[in-house]
Motif scaffolding. Structure first.
Motif, PDB file in Angstrom:
ATOM      1  N   PRO A  66      50.707-109.157 -17.733  1.00 14.91           N
ATOM      2  CA  PRO A  66      49.306-108.739 -17.549  1.00 14.91           C
ATOM      3  C   PRO A  66      48.910-107.545 -18.425  1.00 14.91           C
ATOM      4  N   ALA A  67      49.809-106.589 -18.589  1.00 20.01           N
ATOM      5  CA  ALA A  67      49.497-105.416 -19.423  1.00 20.01           C
ATOM      6  C   ALA A  67      49.292-105.830 -20.881  1.00 20.01           C
ATOM      7  N   THR A  68      50.144-106.713 -21.359  1.00 20.30           N
ATOM      8  CA  THR A  68      50.024-107.177 -22.740  1.00 20.30           C
ATOM      9  C   THR A  68      48.743-107.976 -22.939  1.00 20.30           C
ATOM     10  N   LEU A  69      48.432-108.848 -21.999  1.00 17.58           N
ATOM     11  CA  LEU A  69      47.212-109.643 -22.113  1.00 17.58           C
ATOM     12  C   LEU A  69      45.969-108.762 -22.059  1.00 17.58           C
ATOM     13  N   GLU A  70      46.000-107.718 -21.256  1.00 20.28           N
ATOM     14  CA  GLU A  70      44.864-106.781 -21.212  1.00 20.28           C
ATOM     15  C   GLU A  70      44.691-106.074 -22.553  1.00 20.28           C
ATOM     16  N   ALA A  71      45.799-105.689 -23.171  1.00 23.95           N
ATOM     17  CA  ALA A  71      45.722-105.039 -24.486  1.00 23.95           C
ATOM     18  C   ALA A  71      45.154-106.004 -25.523  1.00 23.95           C
ATOM     19  N   MET A  72      45.549-107.261 -25.440  1.00 22.44           N
ATOM     20  CA  MET A  72      45.016-108.258 -26.371  1.00 22.44           C
ATOM     21  C   MET A  72      43.526-108.464 -26.144  1.00 22.44           C
ATOM     22  N   LYS A  73      43.100-108.512 -24.885  1.00 24.77           N
ATOM     23  CA  LYS A  73      41.672-108.649 -24.580  1.00 24.77           C
ATOM     24  C   LYS A  73      40.896-107.456 -25.123  1.00 24.77           C
ATOM     25  N   LYS A  74      41.497-106.277 -25.030  1.00 22.57           N
ATOM     26  CA  LYS A  74      40.842-105.074 -25.542  1.00 22.57           C
ATOM     27  C   LYS A  74      40.664-105.173 -27.057  1.00 22.57           C
ATOM     28  N   SER A  75      41.640-105.755 -27.750  1.00 23.56           N
ATOM     29  CA  SER A  75      41.513-105.954 -29.198  1.00 23.56           C
ATOM     30  C   SER A  75      40.313-106.840 -29.507  1.00 23.56           C
ATOM     31  N   LYS A  76      40.158-107.897 -28.725  1.00 25.02           N
ATOM     32  CA  LYS A  76      39.014-108.799 -28.897  1.00 25.02           C
ATOM     33  C   LYS A  76      37.717-108.026 -28.700  1.00 25.02           C
ATOM     34  N   GLU A  77      37.648-107.263 -27.635  1.00 23.25           N
ATOM     35  CA  GLU A  77      36.440-106.490 -27.341  1.00 23.25           C
ATOM     36  C   GLU A  77      36.161-105.464 -28.441  1.00 23.25           C
ATOM     37  N   ASN A  78      37.219-104.849 -28.978  1.00 24.09           N
ATOM     38  CA  ASN A  78      37.052-103.862 -30.046  1.00 24.09           C
ATOM     39  C   ASN A  78      36.498-104.503 -31.317  1.00 24.09           C
ATOM     40  N   ILE A  79      36.980-105.699 -31.637  1.00 29.74           N
ATOM     41  CA  ILE A  79      36.462-106.405 -32.815  1.00 29.74           C
ATOM     42  C   ILE A  79      34.980-106.701 -32.624  1.00 29.74           C
ATOM     43  N   GLU A  80      34.632-107.223 -31.456  1.00 33.18           N
ATOM     44  CA  GLU A  80      33.232-107.552 -31.188  1.00 33.18           C
ATOM     45  C   GLU A  80      32.344-106.310 -31.235  1.00 33.18           C
ATOM     46  N   ALA A  81      32.827-105.219 -30.673  1.00 30.28           N
ATOM     47  CA  ALA A  81      32.052-103.970 -30.693  1.00 30.28           C
ATOM     48  C   ALA A  81      31.907-103.437 -32.117  1.00 30.28           C
ATOM     49  N   ALA A  82      32.969-103.530 -32.899  1.00 28.45           N
ATOM     50  CA  ALA A  82      32.903-103.060 -34.285  1.00 28.45           C
ATOM     51  C   ALA A  82      31.907-103.878 -35.094  1.00 28.45           C
ATOM     52  N   VAL A  83      31.910-105.186 -34.909  1.00 30.86           N
ATOM     53  CA  VAL A  83      30.956-106.040 -35.620  1.00 30.86           C
ATOM     54  C   VAL A  83      29.532-105.660 -35.222  1.00 30.86           C
ATOM     55  N   ALA A  84      29.289-105.506 -33.932  1.00 30.55           N
ATOM     56  CA  ALA A  84      27.936-105.139 -33.481  1.00 30.55           C
ATOM     57  C   ALA A  84      27.509-103.797 -34.067  1.00 30.55           C
ATOM     58  N   GLU A  85      28.432-102.852 -34.095  1.00 32.26           N
ATOM     59  CA  GLU A  85      28.129-101.520 -34.646  1.00 32.26           C
ATOM     60  C   GLU A  85      27.835-101.603 -36.146  1.00 32.26           C
ATOM     61  N   MET A  86      28.640-102.349 -36.871  1.00 37.27           N
ATOM     62  CA  MET A  86      28.438-102.452 -38.331  1.00 37.27           C
ATOM     63  C   MET A  86      27.154-103.188 -38.672  1.00 37.27           C
ATOM     64  N   GLN A  87      26.795-104.166 -37.877  1.00 38.83           N
ATOM     65  CA  GLN A  87      25.568-104.921 -38.164  1.00 38.83           C
ATOM     66  C   GLN A  87      24.328-104.047 -38.028  1.00 38.83           C
ATOM     67  N   GLN A  88      24.402-103.011 -37.228  1.00 40.22           N
ATOM     68  CA  GLN A  88      23.265-102.097 -37.077  1.00 40.22           C
ATOM     69  C   GLN A  88      22.948-101.353 -38.375  1.00 40.22           C
ATOM     70  N   TYR A  89      23.967-101.189 -39.211  1.00 40.53           N
ATOM     71  CA  TYR A  89      23.806-100.401 -40.438  1.00 40.53           C
ATOM     72  C   TYR A  89      23.541-101.256 -41.660  1.00 40.53           C
ATOM     73  N   GLU A  90      23.441-102.554 -41.507  1.00 43.36           N
ATOM     74  CA  GLU A  90      23.145-103.407 -42.642  1.00 43.36           C
ATOM     75  C   GLU A  90      21.677-103.283 -42.999  1.00 43.36           C
ATOM     76  N   GLY A  91      21.437-103.303 -44.258  1.00 38.34           N
ATOM     77  CA  GLY A  91      20.042-103.124 -44.643  1.00 38.34           C
ATOM     78  C   GLY A  91      19.555-104.074 -45.605  1.00 38.34           C
TER      79      GLY A  91
END
Length: 91
Positions: A66-91
Motif C-alpha cells: 500500500p505504501a508503494t502504491l500510494e507513492a506511485m499514485k502521488k507521482s501520477k498526481e504530481n505529473i498532472e499538477a505539473a502539466v496544469a501548472e505549465m499550461q497556465q504559462y503558455e502563451g
C-alpha cells in the motif's frame, strides 16, 4: 541559453500519468489475488515454513505494497499538477 525553448508534450505527460494509474491498478489486483490465495491456504496449511512466510506476506501486503502504491499514485498526481501548472504559462 535563455533563448532556448523547451517543448513539453502535455498529452504524452498525461498519458504517462494514466499509465502509472494502470500499473497501480494491475499491481493492486495481483496482490489482492495473491492475498486471497494465502488466506485460503492458511485455513488448511499448518506448516511452520508456510506460517512464517504467511506472516511476512501479511506485513508486505498490509504495509509495503500500500505504501508503494500510494507513492506511485502521488507521482501520477504530481505529473498532472505539473502539466496544469505549465499550461497556465503558455502563451
Amino acid at each position: 541559453m535563455a533563448d532556448e525553448r523547451i517543448d513539453i508534450d502535455y498529452a504524452q505527460a498525461l498519458a504517462d500519468a494514466e499509465q502509472i494509474q494502470t500499473i497501480v491498478n494491475n499491481i493492486d489486483e495481483a496482490v489482492q489475488t495473491l492475498d486471497k490465495g494465502f488466506k485460503n491456504a492458511k485455513e488448511y496449511t499448518n506448516l511452520k515454513w508456510f506460517t512464517e512466510m504467511g506472516e511476512e506476506w501479511d506485513s508486505f501486503c498490509g504495509s509495503n505494497v500500500p505504501a508503494t502504491l500510494e507513492a506511485m499514485k502521488k507521482s501520477k498526481e504530481n505529473i498532472e499538477a505539473a502539466v496544469a501548472e505549465m499550461q497556465q504559462y503558455e502563451g
